[in-house]
Design an enzyme around this catalytic site. Structure first.
Site, PDB file in Angstrom:
ATOM      1  N   TYR A 129       5.084  -3.300  -7.421  1.00 27.91           N
ATOM      2  CA  TYR A 129       6.026  -2.449  -6.682  1.00 27.91           C
ATOM      3  C   TYR A 129       7.461  -2.958  -6.870  1.00 27.91           C
ATOM      4  O   TYR A 129       8.353  -2.196  -7.225  1.00 27.91           O
ATOM      5  CB  TYR A 129       5.642  -2.451  -5.210  1.00 27.91           C
ATOM      6  CG  TYR A 129       6.402  -1.455  -4.363  1.00 27.91           C
ATOM      7  CD1 TYR A 129       6.279  -0.085  -4.589  1.00 27.91           C
ATOM      8  CD2 TYR A 129       7.218  -1.878  -3.312  1.00 27.91           C
ATOM      9  CE1 TYR A 129       6.961   0.835  -3.796  1.00 27.91           C
ATOM     10  CE2 TYR A 129       7.894  -0.962  -2.512  1.00 27.91           C
ATOM     11  CZ  TYR A 129       7.762   0.389  -2.755  1.00 27.91           C
ATOM     12  OH  TYR A 129       8.432   1.292  -1.961  1.00 27.91           O
TER      13      TYR A 129
ATOM     14  N   TYR B 267      20.563   5.549 -17.490  1.00 29.33           N
ATOM     15  CA  TYR B 267      20.783   7.002 -17.617  1.00 29.33           C
ATOM     16  C   TYR B 267      22.195   7.370 -17.148  1.00 29.33           C
ATOM     17  O   TYR B 267      22.827   8.250 -17.701  1.00 29.33           O
ATOM     18  CB  TYR B 267      19.744   7.784 -16.793  1.00 29.33           C
ATOM     19  CG  TYR B 267      18.506   8.165 -17.585  1.00 29.33           C
ATOM     20  CD1 TYR B 267      17.653   7.178 -18.090  1.00 29.33           C
ATOM     21  CD2 TYR B 267      18.187   9.494 -17.837  1.00 29.33           C
ATOM     22  CE1 TYR B 267      16.520   7.511 -18.813  1.00 29.33           C
ATOM     23  CE2 TYR B 267      17.050   9.842 -18.569  1.00 29.33           C
ATOM     24  CZ  TYR B 267      16.219   8.846 -19.041  1.00 29.33           C
ATOM     25  OH  TYR B 267      15.101   9.187 -19.762  1.00 29.33           O
TER      26      TYR B 267
ATOM     27  N   ASN C 114       0.957  14.659  -6.106  1.00 22.91           N
ATOM     28  CA  ASN C 114      -0.405  14.646  -6.671  1.00 22.91           C
ATOM     29  C   ASN C 114      -1.424  14.158  -5.630  1.00 22.91           C
ATOM     30  O   ASN C 114      -2.584  13.950  -5.957  1.00 22.91           O
ATOM     31  CB  ASN C 114      -0.480  13.763  -7.928  1.00 22.91           C
ATOM     32  CG  ASN C 114      -0.260  12.303  -7.612  1.00 22.91           C
ATOM     33  OD1 ASN C 114       0.166  11.958  -6.511  1.00 22.91           O
ATOM     34  ND2 ASN C 114      -0.535  11.434  -8.568  1.00 22.91           N
TER      35      ASN C 114
ATOM     36  N   THR D  91      10.307   1.621   7.234  1.00 22.89           N
ATOM     37  CA  THR D  91      10.485   2.883   7.955  1.00 22.89           C
ATOM     38  C   THR D  91       9.167   3.253   8.617  1.00 22.89           C
ATOM     39  O   THR D  91       8.105   3.007   8.043  1.00 22.89           O
ATOM     40  CB  THR D  91      10.933   3.975   6.965  1.00 22.89           C
ATOM     41  OG1 THR D  91      12.106   3.517   6.295  1.00 22.89           O
ATOM     42  CG2 THR D  91      11.247   5.289   7.662  1.00 22.89           C
TER      43      THR D  91
END
Ligand code: UDP
Length: 320
Positions: A144, A158, A32, A174
């Site tokens: 976060y 799940y 987005n 990173t």
């Protein structure tokens, strides 16, 4: 394979999309553009196996015959998530739910992008996957940290409820080309400051540590996970375990840029982790992963990239 990459126009996502297309996979990039950008994937848009869907993971995702889903969508720089705390929490809760729902619906395996931030400000080092972390649930970083911890808990649920095959990859710091100039993280900040001859802003006394991983190593680990065809649920730290202080990183960047910038010390942001270094035993033993790009080489490569960007910007503004 047909592969969905959420957050595919971001820093990590765009490198991953590129590697997957190069390997011959059919790649759908969903973004987005909250923190990603079209320019990150401009070079992929003409490729037959690449397609872009503009969309938000906070909305349910359209089913398609995906074999694998890399769920990366989320702001990831402390400056970004401090500016968008509610978005960050919803992206990592609703957004993660939608990625997991899609995986169940279309029977895809899924990689959930998590973070070393789930360990918070750790009181053990190096951090192994069985360490539960030390996180302030209501602090500056909690949107976060807790968002990602919720995402991990949801993924685990799940897996238990739907037997979903998944990997939780905990990414450590990173860096590489396509990080935004204004992304706020240490490496791009230090490089841009050093190249501009501006003061290099070190927070605190710079004694806090990080372990910086070059993007090519991270993407290689992502591909190893895909190729492994894992079943069940796996949690794995991903990064480089070469630990250094933030001050040492600032000094190294200054030197590599041949910069005369001063180092300027600023207050340490709240809850800034004092130490961070991944225990990579599981990645090494389970995937055969080994970081190949040492930090100095990676820094040299990314400095060249930032310098070229800056030259391009200057040339463009001279033309106007
Ligand atoms: N940092 C710094 N100066 C900056 C940006 C960051 O000293 O201009 C520090 C920050 O306080 C942290 C480390 O560098 O200790 C790494 O910060 P970054 O934002 O890159 O990622 P983090 O590891 O905190 O998620």
């Amino acid at each position: 394979m047909k592969i969905l990459v959420t957050g595919g126009a971001g820093f990590v996502g765009s490198h991953l999309c590129e590697a997957l297309v190069d390997l011959g996979h059919d790649v759908v990039c969903l973004d987005n553009f909250l923190t990603g950008s079209l320019s990150n994937i401009a070079h992929l848009r003409g490729r037959e196996k690449f397609s872009l869907v503009e969309g938000d993971v906070r909305e349910p995702l359209k089913p398609a015959a995906y074999d694998f889903i890399y769920h990366l969508a989320s702001p990831a720089s402390p400056a970004d998530y401090a500016a968008m705390p509610v978005e960050t929490l919803l992206i990592n809760s609703m957004g993660c739910k939608h990625a997991l729902d899609l995986a169940v619906d279309v029977n895809a395996r899924v990689f959930i992008s998590s973070t070393s931030e789930v360990y918070g400000d750790p009181d053990v080092t190096p951090q192994a996957e069985d360490y539960w972390g030390r996180v302030n649930p209501v602090g500056q970083r909690s949107c976060y940290d807790e968002g990602k911890r919720f995402a991990e808990a949801l993924a685990a649920a799940y897996h238990r409820r739907y037997s979903l095959n998944l990997v939780l990859g905990r990414l450590f710091n990173t860096f590489g080309p396509r990080m935004r100039v204004n992304d706020g993280r240490a490496v791009p900040n230090f490089i841009n400051q050093a190249l501009a001859g501006e003061p290099i802003t070190v927070f605190g006394d710079g004694g806090q540590t990080r372990s910086f991983c070059y993007i090519d190593d991270m993407v290689r680990a992502f591909i190893m996970i895909l190729d492994k065809n894992v079943t069940g649920m796996h949690i794995v730290n991903l990064g480089n375990d070469d630990e250094m202080t933030v001050l040492a990183a600032a000094q190294a960047i200054k030197e590599l840029c041949r910069s005369s910038s001063e180092i300027d010390f600023h207050p340490l942001p709240a809850d800034d982790p004092v130490q961070r270094r991944p225990d990579l035993t599981l990645a090494r033993e389970g995937l055969g992963y080994e970081p190949r790009v040492d930090t100095a080489t990676g820094l040299r490569l990314v400095i060249e990239w930032f310098a070229a960007q800056e030259n391009g910007r200057r040339a463009a503004s001279e033309k106007v």
